[in-house]
Design a protein around this motif. Sequence first.
Motif, mmCIF file in Angstrom:
data_model
loop_
_atom_site.group_PDB
_atom_site.id
_atom_site.type_symbol
_atom_site.label_atom_id
_atom_site.label_comp_id
_atom_site.label_asym_id
_atom_site.label_seq_id
_atom_site.Cartn_x
_atom_site.Cartn_y
_atom_site.Cartn_z
ATOM 1 N N ALA A 101 0.833 -1.210 0.000
ATOM 2 C CA ALA A 101 0.000 0.000 0.000
ATOM 3 C C ALA A 101 0.863 1.253 0.000
ATOM 4 N N LEU A 102 1.986 1.190 0.695
ATOM 5 C CA LEU A 102 2.879 2.351 0.756
ATOM 6 C C LEU A 102 3.463 2.659 -0.613
ATOM 7 N N ARG A 103 3.847 1.625 -1.350
ATOM 8 C CA ARG A 103 4.430 1.878 -2.661
ATOM 9 C C ARG A 103 3.432 2.555 -3.588
ATOM 10 N N ASN A 104 2.175 2.143 -3.517
ATOM 11 C CA ASN A 104 1.148 2.777 -4.349
ATOM 12 C C ASN A 104 1.034 4.262 -4.049
ATOM 13 N N ILE A 105 1.121 4.600 -2.764
ATOM 14 C CA ILE A 105 1.020 5.999 -2.352
ATOM 15 C C ILE A 105 2.242 6.774 -2.825
ATOM 16 N N ASN A 106 3.431 6.233 -2.578
ATOM 17 C CA ASN A 106 4.651 6.935 -2.960
ATOM 18 C C ASN A 106 4.761 7.091 -4.478
ATOM 19 N N PHE A 107 4.290 6.101 -5.220
ATOM 20 C CA PHE A 107 4.277 6.206 -6.684
ATOM 21 C C PHE A 107 3.448 7.416 -7.111
ATOM 22 N N PHE A 108 2.307 7.580 -6.463
ATOM 23 C CA PHE A 108 1.452 8.730 -6.776
ATOM 24 C C PHE A 108 2.158 10.035 -6.429
ATOM 25 N N LEU A 109 2.742 10.104 -5.239
ATOM 26 C CA LEU A 109 3.398 11.338 -4.795
ATOM 27 C C LEU A 109 4.535 11.738 -5.733
ATOM 28 N N GLU A 110 5.218 10.762 -6.302
ATOM 29 C CA GLU A 110 6.323 11.055 -7.213
ATOM 30 C C GLU A 110 5.861 11.526 -8.585
ATOM 31 N N ASN A 111 4.633 11.167 -8.975
ATOM 32 C CA ASN A 111 4.209 11.401 -10.356
ATOM 33 C C ASN A 111 3.034 12.350 -10.528
ATOM 34 N N ALA A 112 2.396 12.735 -9.434
ATOM 35 C CA ALA A 112 1.218 13.601 -9.562
ATOM 36 C C ALA A 112 1.545 14.925 -10.229
ATOM 37 N N GLY A 113 2.769 15.405 -10.081
ATOM 38 C CA GLY A 113 3.157 16.687 -10.677
ATOM 39 C C GLY A 113 3.246 16.669 -12.186
ATOM 40 N N ARG A 114 3.084 15.490 -12.792
ATOM 41 C CA ARG A 114 3.158 15.392 -14.258
ATOM 42 C C ARG A 114 1.907 15.932 -14.954
ATOM 43 N N VAL A 115 0.813 16.093 -14.235
ATOM 44 C CA VAL A 115 -0.443 16.493 -14.884
ATOM 45 C C VAL A 115 -0.290 17.857 -15.548
ATOM 46 N N PHE A 132 -2.168 12.004 3.601
ATOM 47 C CA PHE A 132 -3.084 11.592 4.672
ATOM 48 C C PHE A 132 -3.076 10.069 4.794
ATOM 49 N N PHE A 133 -3.184 9.388 3.657
ATOM 50 C CA PHE A 133 -3.216 7.924 3.691
ATOM 51 C C PHE A 133 -1.839 7.339 4.004
ATOM 52 N N ARG A 134 -0.758 8.015 3.599
ATOM 53 C CA ARG A 134 0.563 7.525 3.990
ATOM 54 C C ARG A 134 0.746 7.651 5.499
ATOM 55 N N ALA A 135 0.248 8.740 6.064
ATOM 56 C CA ALA A 135 0.322 8.899 7.522
ATOM 57 C C ALA A 135 -0.421 7.777 8.220
ATOM 58 N N ARG A 136 -1.609 7.444 7.734
ATOM 59 C CA ARG A 136 -2.384 6.370 8.348
ATOM 60 C C ARG A 136 -1.667 5.029 8.217
#
Length: 604
Positions: A101-115, A132-136
């Motif tokens: 689950a953590l990798r899915n979150i970190n993948f998003f955090l690394e790539n969201a700026g591409r939009v 928020f979800f990484r904190a949880r």
Amino acid sequence: MQNIKRQLIKIGALVGALFLIMSCNDDFMERYPTTSVTPEVFFSNVTDLKTYTDGFYGSLSAPIADLGTDNLAHHNSGSTIDEIMRGGISPQNAAVWSWSALRNINFFLENAGRVKGASATEVNHYLGIARFFRARFYIDKVNQYSDVPWYSMTMGTSDLDLLNKKQDSRTLVVDSIMADLEFAVANIRSDGHKSTVTKWAALAQLAQFALQEGTFRKYHTYLNLSGSANTFLQRAVSAAEEIMKSAKFSISTTGGVNRAYRDLFISLNLQANPETILFIDYDKDLRRMRNAHTVLDYEWALSQTLMESYLMKDGKRFTEQAGYKTKNIDQVFVNRDPRFEQTFMKPGFQPINAPTPHRLKPTLGGYNQIKFYPEITEMIAWESAYTDAFVFRYAEILLIFAEAKAELGILTSQADLDKSINLLRARVGMPAMQLGEANANIDPVLQTYYPNVKGGNVGLILEIRRERRVELACEGQRYRDVFRWEVGDRLANQQQGMYVKALGPMDVTGDGKIDIAILESAKDTDPIKDLTEEEKKNISLYYLKDANGNNTTIYLENGNSGHIMFTVARDKKKTFEKPKYYYYPVANSQMVLDGSKLVQTNFW
């Protein structure tokens, strides 16, 4: 070589989890085949950010019981902490931790700026949700292990050194969690459907975790972190106050003193409830269901110590009533805090789809739970309830505010109680808690139960803990409360069920008719010999010994009378080893991988 393959398999599993999330979205599947999922292709617009972060919500949970705690008299399936206390879990057989689950979150955090074409505000909103979800995710890991590796980036086959690194310190991980939550609070939008994460949900999570960490550090003195406890408690207060001052939430009183509390937990529309901060939206038509209907008597029942925590309706203590230990099932409900019979099943309770009042089960202890039990007619199968479920509600924020201020020693005005604890009491028509009375008249029962509470605010802290135990009963909070207050040995206590005055027949539904009988054995029919044939036909029989003379699952405290006790608790005693059992061991299988620098959890 074999261990390297296992590491590569682990990495592959993490990558695969991303595709699992995307495969749930039909629009994405129509645009791009699963074989070409790349950041360059997927992260193209704001809709993609929403699509991706929607996949995080599946990690939200809605507990319907305080499993493994002193709030339950008995649980047929037991719990992880029960296994630990009975010596059944060790590094050799411990469950392997998961990081997918953590990798899915970190993948998003690394790539969201591409939009493209999105403002920083729009992007930061979704980055805030991801954090928020990484904190949880990490809150759960810290709760289990204390020290864990902090990963803020995705890793591939070239990052084995990072994958194998030693755990980071609790202080580093907790500071990182707090940074994630502060970012979430600052960047997530304040409006939106209450089944989605808003600024207020992020603040609620921040307040909850800050209280947890502050009290954990205060009472777990062996960690040598007590000096920083107040920093977290102060942030818990300020986060709670921000929610309170927003005036966006209030305590729901719809239904009146005898219904308002129960109705919170059987609602089909928590979106409309003023107490809702974040909820899980179950839906019959969309087949989003849960098992709320199993609370009644499927696997567990509530405990004597929880029952005793509820005050009398006039605000006096139940434990000061004459003969309180030997009151039977109907007597304990007389003149109590209305939340009691909106949580515990009172004799005469009749489910909406049942022809007669429900009979309690002595084999679970007798104090059946009705909190969360739905008032819908379709409950005929597994996962057939569709009542909504809170993740955060305003009542908890008021409790956080009061407890954090009391622990800091700054809850010094009646006004603070009146805008927090006393709003909860007012909902059910209970007298207000009085600041002076709480500290001047300390409850000796609570003081014995929580012996490590010291200082000038002892009585106030104890009464706030009572209020928290009562208000949040069965909501999954008790386990962490017992741990953070450093009273884990309470979980090793043998819990009791209802009091039985004597073996034989009894009325447990309040209609004057015999419903059940507890007998020594099937051979011991003397106590029911005078019943009519019709009564014998309709009675439910329970035995302390089976046909071969062996003990069944229950016995009575004094042999032929007393509280219901549980054979497994007597024969397989539990011991809570402090501080070891506040944590979970790292599986040996994780520590023997090639290059692993992991060390075993402290005290294990």
